[in-house]
Design an enzyme around this catalytic site. Structure first.
Site, PDB file in Angstrom:
ATOM      1  N   ASP A  33      52.598  20.411  14.536  1.00 22.42           N
ATOM      2  CA  ASP A  33      51.833  20.302  15.783  1.00 22.42           C
ATOM      3  C   ASP A  33      51.773  21.655  16.478  1.00 22.42           C
ATOM      4  OD1 ASP A  33      51.555  17.715  15.279  1.00 22.42           O
ATOM      5  OD2 ASP A  33      52.793  16.972  16.930  1.00 22.42           O
ATOM      6  N   PHE A  36      49.333  23.892  14.852  1.00 19.59           N
ATOM      7  CA  PHE A  36      47.997  23.417  15.182  1.00 19.59           C
ATOM      8  C   PHE A  36      47.601  23.881  16.581  1.00 19.59           C
ATOM      9  CE2 PHE A  36      44.858  20.432  16.717  1.00 19.59           C
ATOM     10  CZ  PHE A  36      44.021  20.279  15.617  1.00 19.59           C
ATOM     11  N   SER A  82      26.460  -9.645  19.533  1.00 26.02           N
ATOM     12  CA  SER A  82      27.850 -10.080  19.429  1.00 26.02           C
ATOM     13  C   SER A  82      28.008 -10.897  18.157  1.00 26.02           C
ATOM     14  CB  SER A  82      28.303 -10.850  20.664  1.00 26.02           C
ATOM     15  OG  SER A  82      27.367 -11.808  21.031  1.00 26.02           O
ATOM     16  N   GLU A 112      36.847  -8.283   6.842  1.00 26.98           N
ATOM     17  CA  GLU A 112      37.427  -7.141   7.574  1.00 26.98           C
ATOM     18  C   GLU A 112      38.326  -7.643   8.691  1.00 26.98           C
ATOM     19  OE1 GLU A 112      34.120  -4.948   9.165  1.00 26.98           O
ATOM     20  OE2 GLU A 112      33.158  -4.731   7.210  1.00 26.98           O
ATOM     21  N   LYS A 114      39.339  -7.899  12.593  1.00 31.30           N
ATOM     22  CA  LYS A 114      38.617  -7.818  13.857  1.00 31.30           C
ATOM     23  C   LYS A 114      39.504  -7.066  14.848  1.00 31.30           C
ATOM     24  CE  LYS A 114      35.759 -10.578  16.946  1.00 31.30           C
ATOM     25  NZ  LYS A 114      36.222 -10.100  18.233  1.00 31.30           N
ATOM     26  N   ASP A 116      40.864  -5.293  18.078  1.00 32.76           N
ATOM     27  CA  ASP A 116      40.744  -5.709  19.465  1.00 32.76           C
ATOM     28  C   ASP A 116      40.741  -4.476  20.369  1.00 32.76           C
ATOM     29  OD1 ASP A 116      40.404  -7.540  21.410  1.00 32.76           O
ATOM     30  OD2 ASP A 116      42.496  -8.181  21.498  1.00 32.76           O
ATOM     31  N   ARG A 135      29.053  -0.551  24.496  1.00 34.46           N
ATOM     32  CA  ARG A 135      28.196  -1.669  24.158  1.00 34.46           C
ATOM     33  C   ARG A 135      27.422  -2.186  25.370  1.00 34.46           C
ATOM     34  NH1 ARG A 135      29.425  -7.371  21.302  1.00 34.46           N
ATOM     35  NH2 ARG A 135      28.755  -8.528  23.113  1.00 34.46           N
ATOM     36  N   GLU A 171      35.064   0.443  16.660  1.00 31.55           N
ATOM     37  CA  GLU A 171      35.923  -0.007  17.741  1.00 31.55           C
ATOM     38  C   GLU A 171      36.866   1.129  18.131  1.00 31.55           C
ATOM     39  OE1 GLU A 171      35.035  -3.088  18.324  1.00 31.55           O
ATOM     40  OE2 GLU A 171      36.579  -3.934  19.631  1.00 31.55           O
ATOM     41  N   TYR A 223      32.900   0.567  11.508  1.00 29.72           N
ATOM     42  CA  TYR A 223      32.644  -0.520  10.567  1.00 29.72           C
ATOM     43  C   TYR A 223      31.169  -0.834  10.337  1.00 29.72           C
ATOM     44  CZ  TYR A 223      33.002  -2.801  15.130  1.00 29.72           C
ATOM     45  OH  TYR A 223      32.866  -3.104  16.444  1.00 29.72           O
ATOM     46  N   LYS A 286      31.257 -10.571   6.600  1.00 31.48           N
ATOM     47  CA  LYS A 286      29.886 -10.093   6.585  1.00 31.48           C
ATOM     48  C   LYS A 286      29.293 -10.297   5.201  1.00 31.48           C
ATOM     49  CE  LYS A 286      31.050  -6.630  10.013  1.00 31.48           C
ATOM     50  NZ  LYS A 286      31.528  -5.262  10.246  1.00 31.48           N
ATOM     51  N   LYS A 310      38.524 -16.442  14.561  1.00 32.05           N
ATOM     52  CA  LYS A 310      39.527 -16.066  15.571  1.00 32.05           C
ATOM     53  C   LYS A 310      40.866 -16.720  15.273  1.00 32.05           C
ATOM     54  CE  LYS A 310      37.089 -13.925  18.933  1.00 32.05           C
ATOM     55  NZ  LYS A 310      36.887 -13.818  20.340  1.00 32.05           N
ATOM     56  N   CYS A 404      70.101  -4.767  45.576  1.00 28.42           N
ATOM     57  CA  CYS A 404      70.268  -4.247  44.220  1.00 28.42           C
ATOM     58  C   CYS A 404      71.391  -4.999  43.503  1.00 28.42           C
ATOM     59  CB  CYS A 404      70.589  -2.752  44.271  1.00 28.42           C
ATOM     60  SG  CYS A 404      70.963  -2.068  42.655  1.00 28.42           S
ATOM     61  N   CYS A 407      74.420  -2.319  42.930  1.00 26.84           N
ATOM     62  CA  CYS A 407      75.188  -1.633  43.969  1.00 26.84           C
ATOM     63  C   CYS A 407      75.073  -2.330  45.319  1.00 26.84           C
ATOM     64  CB  CYS A 407      74.750  -0.177  44.094  1.00 26.84           C
ATOM     65  SG  CYS A 407      73.134   0.030  44.834  1.00 26.84           S
ATOM     66  N   CYS A 422      65.600   0.391  44.266  1.00 26.43           N
ATOM     67  CA  CYS A 422      66.894   0.521  44.936  1.00 26.43           C
ATOM     68  C   CYS A 422      66.956   1.951  45.468  1.00 26.43           C
ATOM     69  CB  CYS A 422      68.035   0.294  43.955  1.00 26.43           C
ATOM     70  SG  CYS A 422      69.620   0.856  44.623  1.00 26.43           S
ATOM     71  N   CYS A 428      73.919   4.585  42.889  1.00 31.02           N
ATOM     72  CA  CYS A 428      73.683   3.323  42.176  1.00 31.02           C
ATOM     73  C   CYS A 428      73.953   3.581  40.683  1.00 31.02           C
ATOM     74  CB  CYS A 428      72.236   2.886  42.407  1.00 31.02           C
ATOM     75  SG  CYS A 428      71.802   1.370  41.562  1.00 31.02           S
TER      76      CYS A 428
END
Ligand code: AMP
Ligand code: ZN
Length: 668
Positions: A33, A36, A82, A112, A114, A116, A135, A171, A223, A286, A310, A404, A407, A422, A428
């Site tokens: 990293d 990079f 949809s 495939e 789905k 979320d 969308r 997505e 997709y 599909k 679903k 609390c 304490c 607290c 504490c």
């Protein structure tokens, strides 16, 4: 000369893009990293210095930083339909029957996952990402191109033999891990946690600052390929080609010849989905042949050639045994429901977070209620509702604690925050121990031999009470602790000794000032060279630092007003801990901007906001975060809004465009 610079810029862009791909598409990072980031920075600097080679699709664009106030509405050239939903095999069988009525040849299906998240449509022209649109209502959506460009696994330039103009749909989602990370940070900064990865992903896409969007670490899966002319016969082929052009497609797709194979896929993922690093809420089926897809066509709302299946959200009922309250490092109280153990999605669930008092009230939770528990996006399950029918007539509402649990101090609630705290910051126990654990953590002083159990023991033995005490520890004090061998004691002592080399910004993060996370600590160190400078800063001066608002500023001032904190800092200093900025953190190129303050607003096109701010610093100027009479220059990009207006109203602020800003530096 300029030829070689241009070549260098292009080579860096290519190299970075390749590394990006190795990382996100092949899962095989080829450099660290750090390497990079160094390459990226080199490119950023060159681009800032030579704006004539600006390219909308440079990897530096991903760094974001541009501000969009309003996302323009854009018409979808191809409607975003949809999907029809099905919930059991009968629904699927009916769907297959309807297909067979229209199509006489054999039909193949692609199954495939789905995902979320939030759906997106991205336009590519001549191999370059030119527009990304949400969308919306399917006919039109919001243009969020600059935000989508910050998502690392979405290609901004394509490779191979791609069509001239097409849309890629997919997505945008958040992995569970990144979702938890975001919430952890929010907790650190005293903000309410987000509820689930899906809403967080779609909310992130609408943030005004694309630099912030990048920090959310969103992911993508593409997709669907859409264009006037399609370069393939089947959906499957299109997915394979998309992958070759550089898109991230799903690794979990299957070609199914019949309903039985589809069922197998569904059954497999109904269980396996809990082990995926991201959320899915079902399966999408599909029809594979594009010719057959065209024959089947669309209903008013969805394609006839596709169907979603679903999964039932896994939900169980169990009894609430008690509510307990945890106290975090910052004093934040988290209520936790202790449940009668119950099996849910393959694991035994005993506890669920209740987040805060408002949520308890909203659930109308009573003692010993029967509750429905669901596994959402988070790793911790949550209570979604109570079953009022099983409630005892005389049962009492769950009363939020007033004091609390650790304490006894009376809890406080900050206005417009749902969380209780607290306030006994100094004494504490979980706060005291939590702060010490934070101090040694990897991103802070990184004393990795000193674990949390050891710290708890040391605290119980009254050997340590704050980070400065670590430096006074001796091996003889450590040895009598449980399970402490000679070697580990020695390692701890050397680890503590080594931490004296850790940089000021990490120390500042480590001492645990409320609301001062890693990023804020970095920004502070950029603006204040020593801890004494920071200690002496007024509220006003603190608020002038970019991204430092009143809340953080007040917390810093409070911290330094506390004599016990001052004492701790003096002791850290006497032990040799770094409380000043190192020499090489801020190289200065010139002092042409000395004494001048700058602010950037609007959509910048010659350089990113970060690069611009760095230029200001390198030339001796200072970045401030708001328009006030302390501001000398406002640099405006496209679509500058309220800041510009305010600056004009003040009247003493010089307004520059990006080129004029560059001229200012080059004038030297
Ligand atoms: P729904 O929102 O229930 O109407 O489902 C349709 C949505 O599912 C689409 O708008 C996509 O955002 C989403 N989706 C997730 N994964 C896929 C996939 N593999 N194929 C098509 N749509 C998908
Ligand atoms: Zn307490």
């Amino acid at each position: 000369m300029s030829q070689t610079v241009q070549q260098k810029i292009e080579q860096l862009r290519k190299e970075l893009q390749q590394h990006n791909e190795n990382y996100y598409l092949l899962d095989e990072p080829s450099i660290t990293d750090f390497e990079f980031d160094s390459l990226l920075k080199e490119l950023q600097d060159l681009e800032a210095q030579y704006p004539e080679f600006y390219d909308d699709n440079s990897p530096t664009i991903r760094v974001g930083g541009g501000i969009t106030k309003i996302f323009p509405t854009v018409q979808h050239q191809f409607r975003m339909y949809s999907l029809d939903n099905s919930y059991d095999y009968n629904d699927l069988e009916d769907w297959e029957k309807r297909i067979i009525k229209t199509i006489s040849e054999p039909v193949e299906f692609v199954a495939e996952l789905k995902y979320d998240g939030a759906s997106i449509s991205i336009l590519y022209e001549n191999g370059k990402l030119t527009q990304a649109v949400t969308r919306g209502d399917g006919f039109q959506g919001d243009e969020i191109t600059s935000n989508v460009r910050t998502i690392s696994d979405i290609p901004i330039t394509l490779k191979g033999d791609f069509p001239e103009r097409f849309f890629m749909r997919g997505e945008i989602y958040l992995t569970r891990k990144n979702f938890d990370k975001i919430n952890k940070l929010r907790e650190e900064e005293g903000l309410d946690p987000f509820m689930n990865p899906r809403n967080t992903a779609s909310g992130s896409l609408k943030m005004q600052d694309s630099g912030e969007v990048r920090k959310r670490r969103l992911s993508s899966v593409l997709y669907q390929f859409i264009s006037q002319e399609v370069p393939a016969e089947t959906h499957w082929e299109l997915l394979e080609k998309s992958k070759e052009w550089g898109f991230r497609t799903s690794d979990h797709i299957k070609l199914c010849k019949n309903l039985d194979e589809i069922k197998e896929f569904i059954n497999f993922w109904d269980v396996e989905r809990h082990h995926l690093p991201f959320e899915i809420d079902g399966i999408v089926l599909k029809v594979n042949s594009l010719q057959q897809q065209r024959q089947l066509g669309y209903t008013a709302k969805s394609p006839r050639w596709a169907m979603a299946y679903k999964f039932k959200a896994e939900k169980v009922e169990t009894e609430l045994q008690s509510v307990s309250y945890q106290v975090g490092r910052t004093g934040a109280i988290t209520p936790v429901a202790n449940l009668k153990p119950v099996l849910l999605a393959g694991t035994v669930v005993k506890r669920a977070s209740l987040h805060n008092e408002d949520i308890i009230k909203k659930l109308d939770l009573h003692e010993h209620d029967f509750v429905f528990v669901e596994k959402g996006g988070e790793i911790i399950p949550k209570i979604i509702a109570v079953n009022p029918e099983k409630r005892d007539a005389g049962s009492k509402e769950v009363q939020y604690i007033k004091n609390c649990p650790e304490c006894g101090t009376e809890l406080v609630k900050v206005e417009d925050q749902a969380i209780h705290f607290c306030p006994n910051y100094l004494h504490c126990p979980p706060q005291v121990v939590g702060r010490m654990i934070h101090y040694v953590s990897r991103k802070a002083l990184n004393i990795d031999n000193l674990g949390s159990e050891t710290i708890e023991q040391l605290y119980r033995e009254k050997l340590v009470e704050n980070p400065a005490d670590f430096y006074a520890l001796t091996k003889d004090q450590l040895l009598p602790l449980e399970r402490m061998a000679e070697k580990s004691a020695q390692n701890i002592i050397s680890g503590i000794e080594k931490s004296k080399e850790i940089s000021f910004e990490k120390v500042l993060y480590g001492i645990g000032i409320k609301h001062v996370g890693e990023t804020v600590a970095k920004k502070l160190v950029k603006n204040f060279n020593t801890i004494d400078d920071l200690k002496n800063a007024t509220l006003e001066e603190l608020c002038q630092v970019e991204d430092i608002g009143m809340k953080i500023a007040v917390s810093i001032v409070d911290f330094f007003n506390n004599p016990e904190n001052i004492l701790m800092i003096e002791r850290l200093r006497s032990f040799g801990v770094q409380l000043e900025k190192g020499e090489n953190t801020n190289e200065v190129v010139s002092n042409v901007l000395e004494g001048k303050t700058f602010l950037f607003t609007g959509k910048l096109s010659l350089f990113t906001r970060e690069a611009a701010e760095e230029m200001v610093e390198k030339h001796g100027g200072k970045n401030i975060s708001a328009v006030s009479k302390n501001l000398n220059f406002l640099v405006v990009g496209e679509k500058a809004g309220s800041k510009l207006k305010k600056a004009q109203d003040i009247g003493t602020i010089e307004i520059l465009d990006e080129q004029q800003f560059l001229d200012l530096i080059e004038k030297q």
